[in-house]
Motif scaffolding. Structure first.
Motif, PDB file in Angstrom:
ATOM      1  N   UNK A  29     -22.127  -1.183   0.873  1.00 60.99           N
ATOM      2  CA  UNK A  29     -23.253  -0.296   1.179  1.00 60.99           C
ATOM      3  C   UNK A  29     -22.837   0.939   1.977  1.00 60.99           C
ATOM      4  N   UNK A  30     -21.540   1.094   2.241  1.00 59.75           N
ATOM      5  CA  UNK A  30     -21.024   2.345   2.791  1.00 59.75           C
ATOM      6  C   UNK A  30     -20.276   3.148   1.735  1.00 59.75           C
ATOM      7  N   UNK A  31     -20.249   2.628   0.496  1.00 58.88           N
ATOM      8  CA  UNK A  31     -19.563   3.323  -0.578  1.00 58.88           C
ATOM      9  C   UNK A  31     -18.080   3.045  -0.649  1.00 58.88           C
ATOM     10  N   UNK A  32     -17.572   2.120   0.159  1.00 58.08           N
ATOM     11  CA  UNK A  32     -16.145   1.783   0.168  1.00 58.08           C
ATOM     12  C   UNK A  32     -15.839   0.851  -1.006  1.00 58.08           C
ATOM     13  N   UNK A  33     -14.739   1.075  -1.736  1.00 57.51           N
ATOM     14  CA  UNK A  33     -14.406   0.186  -2.857  1.00 57.51           C
ATOM     15  C   UNK A  33     -14.233  -1.264  -2.408  1.00 57.51           C
ATOM     16  N   UNK A  34     -14.750  -2.186  -3.202  1.00 51.90           N
ATOM     17  CA  UNK A  34     -14.493  -3.602  -2.966  1.00 51.90           C
ATOM     18  C   UNK A  34     -13.152  -3.963  -3.604  1.00 51.90           C
ATOM     19  N   UNK A  35     -12.528  -5.015  -3.076  1.00 54.64           N
ATOM     20  CA  UNK A  35     -11.227  -5.416  -3.623  1.00 54.64           C
ATOM     21  C   UNK A  35     -10.976  -6.887  -3.323  1.00 54.64           C
ATOM     22  N   UNK A  36     -10.030  -7.462  -4.056  1.00 54.30           N
ATOM     23  CA  UNK A  36      -9.688  -8.866  -3.853  1.00 54.30           C
ATOM     24  C   UNK A  36      -8.924  -9.045  -2.547  1.00 54.30           C
ATOM     25  N   UNK A  37      -9.315 -10.101  -1.800  1.00 55.89           N
ATOM     26  CA  UNK A  37      -8.649 -10.411  -0.536  1.00 55.89           C
ATOM     27  C   UNK A  37      -8.536 -11.919  -0.396  1.00 55.89           C
ATOM     28  N   UNK A  38      -7.404 -12.392   0.081  1.00 61.21           N
ATOM     29  CA  UNK A  38      -7.253 -13.802   0.431  1.00 61.21           C
ATOM     30  C   UNK A  38      -7.716 -13.983   1.868  1.00 61.21           C
ATOM     31  N   UNK A  39      -8.742 -14.813   2.060  1.00 59.03           N
ATOM     32  CA  UNK A  39      -9.227 -15.109   3.400  1.00 59.03           C
ATOM     33  C   UNK A  39      -8.397 -16.252   3.988  1.00 59.03           C
ATOM     34  N   UNK A  40      -8.275 -17.329   3.228  1.00 53.22           N
ATOM     35  CA  UNK A  40      -7.427 -18.467   3.594  1.00 53.22           C
ATOM     36  C   UNK A  40      -6.528 -18.750   2.402  1.00 53.22           C
ATOM     37  N   UNK A  41      -5.231 -18.818   2.631  1.00 53.43           N
ATOM     38  CA  UNK A  41      -4.280 -19.060   1.547  1.00 53.43           C
ATOM     39  C   UNK A  41      -3.452 -20.292   1.868  1.00 53.43           C
ATOM     40  N   UNK A  42      -3.674 -21.352   1.090  1.00 59.74           N
ATOM     41  CA  UNK A  42      -3.010 -22.638   1.346  1.00 59.74           C
ATOM     42  C   UNK A  42      -3.135 -23.043   2.817  1.00 59.74           C
ATOM     43  N   UNK A  43      -4.342 -22.844   3.342  1.00 57.75           N
ATOM     44  CA  UNK A  43      -4.647 -23.255   4.706  1.00 57.75           C
ATOM     45  C   UNK A  43      -4.394 -22.220   5.777  1.00 57.75           C
ATOM     46  N   UNK A  44      -3.698 -21.127   5.444  1.00 58.54           N
ATOM     47  CA  UNK A  44      -3.349 -20.108   6.435  1.00 58.54           C
ATOM     48  C   UNK A  44      -4.380 -18.984   6.430  1.00 58.54           C
TER      49      UNK A  44
END
Length: 442
Positions: free
Chosen positions: A288-303
């Protein structure tokens, strides 16, 4: 977009240039259809649309805002926003986005549900109710069908001008079975096209869940191995949404503060935020600020890998914005738990002796995302020797959310999507230990 809006935008931008301030306009339009039947009778009906225009004026890092639901007086809306800067009581510096960067290629909603007649829409709930009533043990029901369309456009004097249309349909139903105490079962579905909405699946699911709970009884209090059914795990994962907001970190309201790079969950768990998922109806190429969305890992194999940011929090932390602004909040677009390869039946066999938790209540009052502690009323299915034996009622599950993540033993393959401010897409998970308080005496 109407010609009237273009005239409104151009006038507001011209006023901004005259006063030496930057201006941003956020146009949002929504159309919603929803109908509910209860025990064969229509008792709710909505078919409405609305739009709103938000004008933001940025001066010396301070943001003034005003709203309008007409396009008749751009001068007044601009002046109100400019004057509202004087009542801003914060030292925070605000920013506009200039539109640079790459936006994900996500096909907009094609309006398929708008082509359905009212009769066709009513047919979804009528069919679901007909299916529910096929068993004489069912004594009550209700069913809801809905579809929605949302249109966004964000433009500012820095050069940003992006727009998108999202939408889809959904359906859910509740069946009530006769017992000493009535037993209720719920099923739901959602999709981007009418053919994704299957009223037979919804009706049969609600009916069968209710019947499975006939004869439910409590259990003794203790620590149990449990399976959290996919939509239950989705509900509980809502606690993570708050924890990964960088704004909450800045306010010392997240137990994950300072934990980037640390192992906070089972190695079985990988959780991502995705701008697009085929099961979601919340896919968007920008926030809602016009910033592109993108893929992000929040938790990766527990980290734990990252917090989510808007423009303001990213600037404070010296990082790039992640495209997760949602009004004044910071939320994922599609919070996705990567599935394993075991179907639900195999999870039950692996559980061996324990409880499948099929619903929880009290999330607003019984779950604290700052401490991570939760205590929730629940219903379930007792599992003995890898087989479901009876329904479970009058229980409370409790614990700490981060400890629960560490105790995830297996991730299933039965992925489902739910809708809310953030779409959460997850399979069921097997948890090695969870406190269950029951009503049976030792």
């Amino acid at each position: 977009m109407t010609r009237e809006f273009e005239i409104f935008k151009d006038k507001v931008f011209a006023l901004g240039k005259e006063r030496g301030v930057d201006v941003q306009i956020i146009y949002s339009a929504e159309r919603e259809f929803q109908v509910r039947y209860q025990n064969g009778q229509q008792d709710q009906y909505t078919d409405a649309g609305k739009f709103r225009v938000q004008v933001q004026v940025l001066k010396n890092g301070k943001l003034g805002t005003s709203y309008t639901e007409t396009l008749e007086d751009p001068e007044k809306v601009f002046t109100d926003a400019l004057e509202n800067i004087s009542i801003v009581d914060t030292e925070d510096v605000e920013y506009f986005y200039d539109g640079r960067g790459t936006y994900p290629d996500i096909a907009p909603y094609d309006g398929a549900f708008e082509n359905l007649s009212v009769k066709q829409r009513l047919g979804f709930v009528e069919e679901a109710e007909r299916v529910i009533r096929k068993d004489e043990r069912i004594i009550g029901d209700w069913a809801v069908y809905g579809d929605r369309k949302r249109e966004w456009r964000i433009a500012n004097t820095l050069g940003l001008d992006v727009s998108f249309v999202s939408g889809g349909g959904f359906m859910y139903a509740v069946a009530i079975a006769k017992d000493v105490s009535p037993r209720s079962g719920l099923e739901f579905t959602l999709g981007k096209k009418p053919e994704d909405i299957d009223p037979v699946f919804v009706g049969e699911g609600a009916r069968e869940w209710a019947i499975k709970l006939i004869g439910s009884k409590s259990v003794k209090s203790g620590k149990y191995r449990v399976i959290l059914l996919n939509d239950v795990f989705s509900d509980i994962l809502g606690m993570l949404v708050s924890m990964i907001s960088a704004e909450n970190v800045h306010k010392n309201m997240s137990p994950l503060k300072g934990k980037i790079g640390e192992k906070i969950a089972s190695e079985k768990l990988t959780i991502k935020d995705l701008p697009y998922h085929p099961l979601s109806i919340n896919n968007v190429p920008f926030d809602t600020q016009g910033v592109p969305t993108r893929e992000k890992s929040i938790i990766e194999n527990g980290v734990f890998k990252t917090f989510l940011h808007n423009l303001k929090t990213a600037k404070k932390d010296g990082v790039e914005p992640t495209g997760n602004a949602y009004g004044t909040a910071i939320v994922p677009i599609n919070l996705v738990v990567e599935p394993g390869d075991k179907p639900f039946g195999e999870l039950v066999k692996q559980l061996g002796d324990g409880i499948v938790i099929i619903s929880v209540e009290g999330l607003h009052s019984g779950a604290n995302p700052i401490s991570g502690n939760f205590s929730l009323s629940a219903k379930g299915l007792r599992v003995e020797n890898g087989e479901i034996t009876h329904g479970v009622e009058q229980i409370t599950i409790s614990g700490n959310f981060l400890e629960l993540l560490r105790n995830v033993e297996e991730v299933g393959a039965d992925v489902r999507a739910t809708i809310g401010v953030a779409s959460i897409i997850t399979p069921s998970v097997l948890v090695s230990e969870l406190d269950v308080a029951g009503a049976l005496k030792e």
